[in-house]
Structure formats: structure tokens, C-alpha cells
Motif scaffolding. Sequence first.
Motif, PDB file in Angstrom:
ATOM      1  N   LEU A   1       0.757  -1.242   0.025  1.00  0.00           N
ATOM      2  CA  LEU A   1       0.255  -0.013   0.096  1.00  0.00           C
ATOM      3  C   LEU A   1       0.911   1.295   0.064  1.00  0.00           C
ATOM      4  N   VAL A   2       1.796   1.282   0.585  1.00  0.00           N
ATOM      5  CA  VAL A   2       2.872   2.418   0.785  1.00  0.00           C
ATOM      6  C   VAL A   2       3.457   2.734  -0.530  1.00  0.00           C
ATOM      7  N   ALA A   3       3.714   1.805  -1.337  1.00  0.00           N
ATOM      8  CA  ALA A   3       4.464   1.746  -2.638  1.00  0.00           C
ATOM      9  C   ALA A   3       3.223   2.330  -3.903  1.00  0.00           C
ATOM     10  N   LEU A   4       2.026   1.965  -3.431  1.00  0.00           N
ATOM     11  CA  LEU A   4       0.974   2.372  -4.348  1.00  0.00           C
ATOM     12  C   LEU A   4       0.808   3.925  -4.134  1.00  0.00           C
ATOM     13  N   ALA A   5       0.935   3.937  -2.653  1.00  0.00           N
ATOM     14  CA  ALA A   5       0.382   5.320  -2.282  1.00  0.00           C
ATOM     15  C   ALA A   5       1.505   6.304  -3.030  1.00  0.00           C
ATOM     16  N   ARG A   6       2.812   6.052  -2.794  1.00  0.00           N
ATOM     17  CA  ARG A   6       3.807   6.790  -3.316  1.00  0.00           C
ATOM     18  C   ARG A   6       3.695   7.114  -4.814  1.00  0.00           C
ATOM     19  N   LYS A   7       3.488   6.278  -5.342  1.00  0.00           N
ATOM     20  CA  LYS A   7       3.102   6.407  -7.212  1.00  0.00           C
ATOM     21  C   LYS A   7       2.244   7.231  -7.351  1.00  0.00           C
ATOM     22  N   LYS A   8       0.862   7.740  -6.405  1.00  0.00           N
ATOM     23  CA  LYS A   8       0.087   8.401  -6.608  1.00  0.00           C
ATOM     24  C   LYS A   8       0.144   9.736  -5.979  1.00  0.00           C
ATOM     25  N   LEU A   9       1.376  10.125  -5.479  1.00  0.00           N
ATOM     26  CA  LEU A   9       1.678  11.265  -4.800  1.00  0.00           C
ATOM     27  C   LEU A   9       2.151  12.287  -5.617  1.00  0.00           C
ATOM     28  N   THR A  10       1.779  13.515  -5.578  1.00  0.00           N
ATOM     29  CA  THR A  10       2.810  14.488  -6.483  1.00  0.00           C
ATOM     30  C   THR A  10       3.850  14.671  -5.852  1.00  0.00           C
ATOM     31  N   PRO A  11       5.082  15.298  -6.570  1.00  0.00           N
ATOM     32  CA  PRO A  11       6.148  15.736  -5.896  1.00  0.00           C
ATOM     33  C   PRO A  11       5.897  16.302  -4.489  1.00  0.00           C
TER      34      PRO A  11
END
Length: 177
Positions: free
Chosen positions: A100-110
Motif C-alpha cells: 500500500l505504501v508503494a502504491l500510495a507513493r506512486k499516486k503522490l505529487t512531488p
Amino acid sequence: PQTLTGIIQTALPPDHVFNRVLDLGCGTGLFAAAVRAVYPNAVLVGVDLSQRMVTAASARGLYAHVQKSEAGAYLDQTAETFDLIAATDVFIYVGDVSGLVALARKKLTPGGVLAFTVETTDAPDFVLQTSGRYAHNTTSLRALAARSGFTVLAEREAPLRRHAGAVEEGLYMVWRI
């Protein structure tokens, strides 16, 4: 939700603005009410596994949209990106949160922020408790943050909820990429 919102607010500069916020596991929308009070112009998106919760959250009128979905599936399938992803009482239902952390990171803006709550344990990594909820090791979570490219901005032990008349303590964490 108010505690998590307050921790987010104090971890960031006073003029920080969130344009798009994902309330992952939104439940009835309590976090939306708390975040709207602090970041009134943010576009809020809610996701929950329960149709009953989606209906209740939608009825609040605080979200741009609310979708019925499992958290990981939503993160994996959405094309949307967010400045803040909040998961209040979500990770307690997931043992290994690294996916979930990896997926969330991909969906966060810089510069995006991941904020969440967990119950804690001294056991290595995580453990399933008799309550049916998972508790996570704080040191393991810090290591996960580092491996995933996050900086831990804040962590605070504080009450999470009341259950059976007792206050249940937990950990609030705010990470930034």
C-alpha cells in the motif's frame, strides 16, 4: 481525524496548501470534515470498501466524489494523483503495508504527504492481535519510510479511538516524498 489533521498541519509550513486529498478508507467522512476545516479549498476524494460507508460519506457533501473500492485496488487503478493521502484506521487491517505504501507513493505529487494511523507493537514488523487488527512496529515503519523514499515528518503517540469504554492508543505518522 482531528488529531491526524492537526499533526499534518503542524508538520508542514503554515502556508502549505493541499490541492487534492485522498481519504483512503474514508468511512463516514470524519476525516473530510477535519481536513476541510484546515484546508477549505482542497478537492477531496473518498474511497471505502463498504457501500454503506460510501453512502454516508457522500451524504456529507464534502467530497468531489466517493468510490467503493479496496484501498490497494483503487491506488493501483486510478490515474489521479494527490498532494495528501490519508489513511486513518486503515493500516490496522493490513499486515504488510509495504504494498500500500508503494502504491500510495506512486499516486503522490512531488512533495506529497502520506499520513496514517497504526496500533503499535514491540514484535518485529507487525502482528495480528486478538482484536483482529494488526499492530505495527514503529522502527519497522521508519525503515519502510526510508526504503520507500519518504522522510518522516512527524510521529506521535495519542489516542486513536474509544472501544468498549476504554481509550485505545496508537501512533500517528506523517511522511513526505
